[in-house]
Design a protein around this motif. Sequence first.
Motif, PDB file in Angstrom:
ATOM      1  N   ILE A   1     -33.095  81.678  41.589  1.00  0.00           N
ATOM      2  CA  ILE A   1     -31.779  82.734  41.107  1.00  0.00           C
ATOM      3  C   ILE A   1     -30.682  82.366  41.645  1.00  0.00           C
ATOM      4  O   ILE A   1     -30.726  81.522  42.715  1.00  0.00           O
ATOM      5  N   LYS A   2     -29.426  82.616  41.071  1.00  0.00           N
ATOM      6  CA  LYS A   2     -28.223  82.072  41.477  1.00  0.00           C
ATOM      7  C   LYS A   2     -27.391  82.997  41.923  1.00  0.00           C
ATOM      8  O   LYS A   2     -27.453  84.075  41.503  1.00  0.00           O
ATOM      9  N   ILE A   3     -26.411  82.562  42.456  1.00  0.00           N
ATOM     10  CA  ILE A   3     -25.412  83.661  43.195  1.00  0.00           C
ATOM     11  C   ILE A   3     -24.225  83.648  42.138  1.00  0.00           C
ATOM     12  O   ILE A   3     -23.942  82.879  41.311  1.00  0.00           O
ATOM     13  N   GLU A   4     -23.792  85.038  41.969  1.00  0.00           N
ATOM     14  CA  GLU A   4     -22.672  85.479  41.108  1.00  0.00           C
ATOM     15  C   GLU A   4     -21.559  85.272  41.822  1.00  0.00           C
ATOM     16  O   GLU A   4     -21.055  86.017  42.891  1.00  0.00           O
ATOM     17  N   TYR A   5     -20.692  84.499  41.463  1.00  0.00           N
ATOM     18  CA  TYR A   5     -19.242  84.100  42.203  1.00  0.00           C
ATOM     19  C   TYR A   5     -18.011  84.774  41.234  1.00  0.00           C
ATOM     20  O   TYR A   5     -16.867  84.777  41.915  1.00  0.00           O
ATOM     21  N   LYS A   6     -18.404  85.584  40.372  1.00  0.00           N
ATOM     22  CA  LYS A   6     -17.454  86.182  39.547  1.00  0.00           C
ATOM     23  C   LYS A   6     -16.641  87.309  40.314  1.00  0.00           C
ATOM     24  O   LYS A   6     -15.419  87.491  40.253  1.00  0.00           O
ATOM     25  N   HIS A   7     -17.442  87.925  41.010  1.00  0.00           N
ATOM     26  CA  HIS A   7     -16.842  89.094  42.036  1.00  0.00           C
ATOM     27  C   HIS A   7     -16.284  88.172  43.223  1.00  0.00           C
ATOM     28  O   HIS A   7     -16.855  87.244  43.686  1.00  0.00           O
ATOM     29  N   ARG A   8     -15.477  88.856  44.123  1.00  0.00           N
ATOM     30  CA  ARG A   8     -14.904  88.456  45.121  1.00  0.00           C
ATOM     31  C   ARG A   8     -15.637  88.858  46.732  1.00  0.00           C
ATOM     32  O   ARG A   8     -15.117  88.918  47.514  1.00  0.00           O
ATOM     33  N   TRP A   9     -16.866  88.602  46.428  1.00  0.00           N
ATOM     34  CA  TRP A   9     -17.900  89.046  47.600  1.00  0.00           C
ATOM     35  C   TRP A   9     -17.621  88.097  48.649  1.00  0.00           C
ATOM     36  O   TRP A   9     -17.646  88.526  49.834  1.00  0.00           O
ATOM     37  N   LEU A  10     -17.455  87.008  48.367  1.00  0.00           N
ATOM     38  CA  LEU A  10     -17.162  86.000  49.341  1.00  0.00           C
ATOM     39  C   LEU A  10     -16.214  86.145  50.210  1.00  0.00           C
ATOM     40  O   LEU A  10     -16.133  86.249  51.453  1.00  0.00           O
ATOM     41  N   ASN A  11     -14.796  86.285  49.670  1.00  0.00           N
ATOM     42  CA  ASN A  11     -13.669  86.919  50.571  1.00  0.00           C
ATOM     43  C   ASN A  11     -14.012  88.359  51.270  1.00  0.00           C
ATOM     44  O   ASN A  11     -13.688  88.180  52.499  1.00  0.00           O
ATOM     45  N   ASP A  12     -14.597  88.915  50.509  1.00  0.00           N
ATOM     46  CA  ASP A  12     -14.922  90.246  51.270  1.00  0.00           C
ATOM     47  C   ASP A  12     -15.636  90.084  52.423  1.00  0.00           C
ATOM     48  O   ASP A  12     -15.528  90.627  53.614  1.00  0.00           O
ATOM     49  N   HIS A  13     -16.984  89.253  52.117  1.00  0.00           N
ATOM     50  CA  HIS A  13     -17.869  89.116  53.322  1.00  0.00           C
ATOM     51  C   HIS A  13     -17.187  88.420  54.473  1.00  0.00           C
ATOM     52  O   HIS A  13     -17.219  88.695  55.652  1.00  0.00           O
ATOM     53  N   TRP A  14     -15.976  87.299  54.229  1.00  0.00           N
ATOM     54  CA  TRP A  14     -15.511  86.808  55.258  1.00  0.00           C
ATOM     55  C   TRP A  14     -14.521  87.606  56.112  1.00  0.00           C
ATOM     56  O   TRP A  14     -14.402  87.641  57.212  1.00  0.00           O
ATOM     57  N   ARG A  15     -13.773  88.199  55.308  1.00  0.00           N
ATOM     58  CA  ARG A  15     -12.914  89.420  56.026  1.00  0.00           C
ATOM     59  C   ARG A  15     -13.579  90.387  56.806  1.00  0.00           C
ATOM     60  O   ARG A  15     -13.215  90.764  57.878  1.00  0.00           O
ATOM     61  N   ALA A  16     -14.603  90.848  56.492  1.00  0.00           N
ATOM     62  CA  ALA A  16     -15.644  91.801  57.024  1.00  0.00           C
ATOM     63  C   ALA A  16     -16.121  91.026  58.371  1.00  0.00           C
ATOM     64  O   ALA A  16     -15.886  91.710  59.461  1.00  0.00           O
TER      65      ALA A  16
END
Length: 201
Positions: free
Chosen positions: A69-84
């Motif tokens: 299973i692969k990670i979806e990077y189209k959404h900005r979850w990575l930046n959201d996680h890091w800010r949180a």
Amino acid sequence: MKTIIDSQYFPCVAYFSFLKSKEEVWIETQEHFVKQTYRNRCYILGSNQVLPLAIPMIGGNKKIKISDIKIEYKHRWLNDHWRAIISAYNKSPYFEFYEPYIHDILFAKHERLIDLNTEILSFCLKVLNIGTKINFTEQYESNTEGQLEDMRSMIHPKKDYICSKIFDPIPYPQLFGKEFAANLSVLDLLSNTGPESDNYL
């Protein structure tokens, strides 16, 4: 007895408490991805509440092996996680020591969830001084005959009661809240207790 446990994203304290009690475990790589579990989510303590951080998956509704299973990077979850994470722990006593490593792991943008989780696990085992031997399954093993210590999905966001059978939470200092929030992500433990973290497992 062979112990099998699921792969998790910045696992909770109970997960590492359990690993610390074992000489050897197998990480499950051949099961189908299971939604709404710690496999792709963790919980941190924000200023107002406990916050869930969930990674969107490609084909999360389909029967896809955790190894594929692969990670979806189209959404900005990575930046959201890091800010949180920054917002929650930037003022904690020890976060600055772990910040660059955590940042580099996250922003390597692993294609597969299993690779991200494995790198997180390796980092955490090292800083927590846990010497458990980690193996990875090569085929799915059912536990119909009770031959395994099957911990897959036993440490689960919706199964809080099970944690008391795995470890007894020891309160440690936290930045926010009047009451201790138990069994959060290892990020919370490391950020607040640093080199003393293994004493709370």
